[in-house]
Enzyme design. Structure first.
Site, PDB file in Angstrom:
ATOM      1  N   ASP A  14      -1.126  -6.013  -0.184  1.00  0.00           N
ATOM      2  CA  ASP A  14      -1.389  -5.371   1.108  1.00  0.00           C
ATOM      3  C   ASP A  14      -2.883  -5.136   1.271  1.00  0.00           C
ATOM      4  O   ASP A  14      -3.567  -4.754   0.313  1.00  0.00           O
ATOM      5  CB  ASP A  14      -0.690  -4.006   1.148  1.00  0.00           C
ATOM      6  CG  ASP A  14       0.469  -3.983   2.106  1.00  0.00           C
ATOM      7  OD1 ASP A  14       0.496  -4.810   3.045  1.00  0.00           O
ATOM      8  OD2 ASP A  14       1.357  -3.139   1.917  1.00  0.00           O
ATOM      9  N   GLU A  49      -1.062  -5.310   8.817  1.00  0.00           N
ATOM     10  CA  GLU A  49      -0.176  -4.723   9.826  1.00  0.00           C
ATOM     11  C   GLU A  49      -0.743  -4.947  11.226  1.00  0.00           C
ATOM     12  O   GLU A  49      -1.951  -4.808  11.434  1.00  0.00           O
ATOM     13  CB  GLU A  49      -0.027  -3.215   9.577  1.00  0.00           C
ATOM     14  CG  GLU A  49       0.629  -2.899   8.247  1.00  0.00           C
ATOM     15  CD  GLU A  49       0.805  -1.399   8.001  1.00  0.00           C
ATOM     16  OE1 GLU A  49       0.522  -0.596   8.917  1.00  0.00           O
ATOM     17  OE2 GLU A  49       1.222  -1.051   6.894  1.00  0.00           O
ATOM     18  N   GLU A  55       9.663  -4.056  10.161  1.00  0.00           N
ATOM     19  CA  GLU A  55      10.051  -2.759   9.584  1.00  0.00           C
ATOM     20  C   GLU A  55      10.608  -1.827  10.666  1.00  0.00           C
ATOM     21  O   GLU A  55       9.959  -1.610  11.704  1.00  0.00           O
ATOM     22  CB  GLU A  55       8.847  -2.108   8.886  1.00  0.00           C
ATOM     23  CG  GLU A  55       9.193  -0.746   8.298  1.00  0.00           C
ATOM     24  CD  GLU A  55       8.206  -0.225   7.260  1.00  0.00           C
ATOM     25  OE1 GLU A  55       7.208  -0.914   6.958  1.00  0.00           O
ATOM     26  OE2 GLU A  55       8.438   0.890   6.745  1.00  0.00           O
ATOM     27  N   LYS A  80      -1.248  -9.210   3.094  1.00  0.00           N
ATOM     28  CA  LYS A  80      -0.444  -8.763   4.240  1.00  0.00           C
ATOM     29  C   LYS A  80      -1.258  -7.784   5.070  1.00  0.00           C
ATOM     30  O   LYS A  80      -1.935  -6.915   4.510  1.00  0.00           O
ATOM     31  CB  LYS A  80       0.861  -8.110   3.775  1.00  0.00           C
ATOM     32  CG  LYS A  80       1.667  -7.514   4.923  1.00  0.00           C
ATOM     33  CD  LYS A  80       3.104  -7.198   4.530  1.00  0.00           C
ATOM     34  CE  LYS A  80       3.299  -5.909   3.774  1.00  0.00           C
ATOM     35  NZ  LYS A  80       2.829  -4.710   4.505  1.00  0.00           N
ATOM     36  N   ASP A 120       0.850  -1.205   0.000  1.00  0.00           N
ATOM     37  CA  ASP A 120       0.000   0.000   0.000  1.00  0.00           C
ATOM     38  C   ASP A 120       0.881   1.250   0.000  1.00  0.00           C
ATOM     39  O   ASP A 120       0.368   2.370  -0.066  1.00  0.00           O
ATOM     40  CB  ASP A 120      -1.006  -0.013   1.161  1.00  0.00           C
ATOM     41  CG  ASP A 120      -0.349  -0.016   2.531  1.00  0.00           C
ATOM     42  OD1 ASP A 120       0.883  -0.195   2.613  1.00  0.00           O
ATOM     43  OD2 ASP A 120      -1.080   0.158   3.524  1.00  0.00           O
ATOM     44  N   SER A 121       2.214   1.051   0.031  1.00  0.00           N
ATOM     45  CA  SER A 121       3.133   2.172  -0.206  1.00  0.00           C
ATOM     46  C   SER A 121       2.827   2.802  -1.559  1.00  0.00           C
ATOM     47  O   SER A 121       3.245   3.932  -1.824  1.00  0.00           O
ATOM     48  CB  SER A 121       4.586   1.686  -0.169  1.00  0.00           C
ATOM     49  OG  SER A 121       4.781   0.588  -1.036  1.00  0.00           O
TER      50      SER A 121
HETATM   51  O1  KIV Z   1       3.639  -1.086   1.589  1.00  0.00           O
HETATM   52  C1  KIV Z   1       4.783  -1.534   1.496  1.00  0.00           C
HETATM   53  O2  KIV Z   1       5.497  -1.319   0.500  1.00  0.00           O
HETATM   54  C2  KIV Z   1       5.294  -2.336   2.598  1.00  0.00           C
HETATM   55  C3  KIV Z   1       6.755  -2.637   2.612  1.00  0.00           C
HETATM   56  C4  KIV Z   1       7.518  -1.424   2.970  1.00  0.00           C
HETATM   57  C5  KIV Z   1       7.071  -3.766   3.506  1.00  0.00           C
HETATM   58  O3  KIV Z   1       4.560  -2.686   3.463  1.00  0.00           O
END
Ligand code: KIV
Length: 270
Positions: free
Chosen positions: A90, A121, A188, A119, A51-52
């Site tokens: 994500d 968090e 992280e 994924k 989600d970056s």
């Molecule tokens: O969103 C993302 O790119 C991430 C990585 C930094 C692990 O969660």
């Protein structure tokens, strides 16, 4: 059917087995078809549709505004390109706020967008969601330490686990995720010594970003490691290219050629 390239597809079992075989795990993010194709061809173990993307390609100031619609759109582009790498999508902020909701949204990322896993968090705070997703047959990757979706509550984008209380909580969360059955945990911005300790005690692989050299694998945001400059460059990023300079040079050159009547040439015309 176990034939051709399908037989070579990386699975969550492949990733778990790598830890047992002491083989390092390579992970990069991708958000679109062309880069996903390149990463897949270079045999990246895991491609993370992080989600970056909210900050890196959509221009938001944080990952909080990212929606399921964004994640589905970008994950679809990535999975169209990928033949071998494991694709992890994500789950955006809010999409796993409750157990049933998390299963519904994870299934959308898997069934509509073709992701192999999702994924999320957090540790104890998302225990019920992770339990329900794994119980529904969904492969889940955890993410502990500096969790960008809740960076505000953590006092910003800063190293987590420096003080004992924080380090103990992180260790408890890692052990909990491991027991729940996540297939890997992203760590992280965690001190290297703590990441090493966690890596030793959990059965699943750990994937570090700003967590030192002892995790089972490493992940970086693709645009950071390609040297596309954003306003901040975290200390843990290594730029393996300077794409910003290369692209600027190419764009300037093109502009000069168009303005000077040098493009297109006779050979480039019909
Ligand atoms: O969103 C993302 O790119 C991430 C990585 C930094 C692990 O969660």
């Amino acid at each position: 059917m176990l034939s051709g390239s399908k037989a070579m597809k990386i699975t969550v079992k492949t990733i778990r087995d790598k830890k047992k075989k002491k083989e390092r795990i390579t992970v990069l993010t991708a958000y679109d078809f062309p880069f996903a194709r390149i990463l897949d061809e270079q045999e990246m173990d895991v491609i993370l549709v992080g989600d970056s993307l909210g900050m890196v390609v959509l221009g938001y100031e944080s990952t909080v505004p990212v929606t399921m619609r964004h994640m589905l759109h970008h994950t679809q582009a990535v999975t169209r390109a990928v033949k071998k790498s494991l694709v992890v999508a994500d789950m955006p902020f809010g999409s796993y706020a409750a157990p049933d909701k998390s299963v519904r949204n994870a299934l959308r990322l898997i069934k509509e967008a073709g992701a192999d896993a999702v994924k999320v968090e957090g540790g104890k705070t998302v225990e019920a969601q992770i339990r329900k997703m794994i119980g529904s047959g969904i492969a889940v990757m955890g993410h502990l330490g500096m969790t960008p979706q809740t960076a505000g509550q953590l006092g910003g984008y800063r190293v987590q686990g420096r003080i004992k209380q924080q380090a103990d909580a992180l260790m408890r969360d890692a052990l909990l995720l491991d027991r729940l059955g996540v297939f890997a945990i992203v760590l992280e911005c965690v001190p290297a010594a703590l990441a090493r300790k966690i890596t030793r005690v959990v059965k699943c692989p750990t994937i570090g970003i700003g967590a030192g050299p002892s995790t089972d694998g490493q992940v970086l945001v693709l645009y950071d490691m390609l040297g596309v400059k954003s306003s901040v460059k975290p200390r843990f990023v290594r730029a393996y290219a300077n794409l910003e300079r290369t692209v600027k040079k190419a764009v300037r050159h093109y502009k000069e050629d168009v303005l000077g009547g040098k493009f297109p040439s006779k050979e480039e015309s019909f």
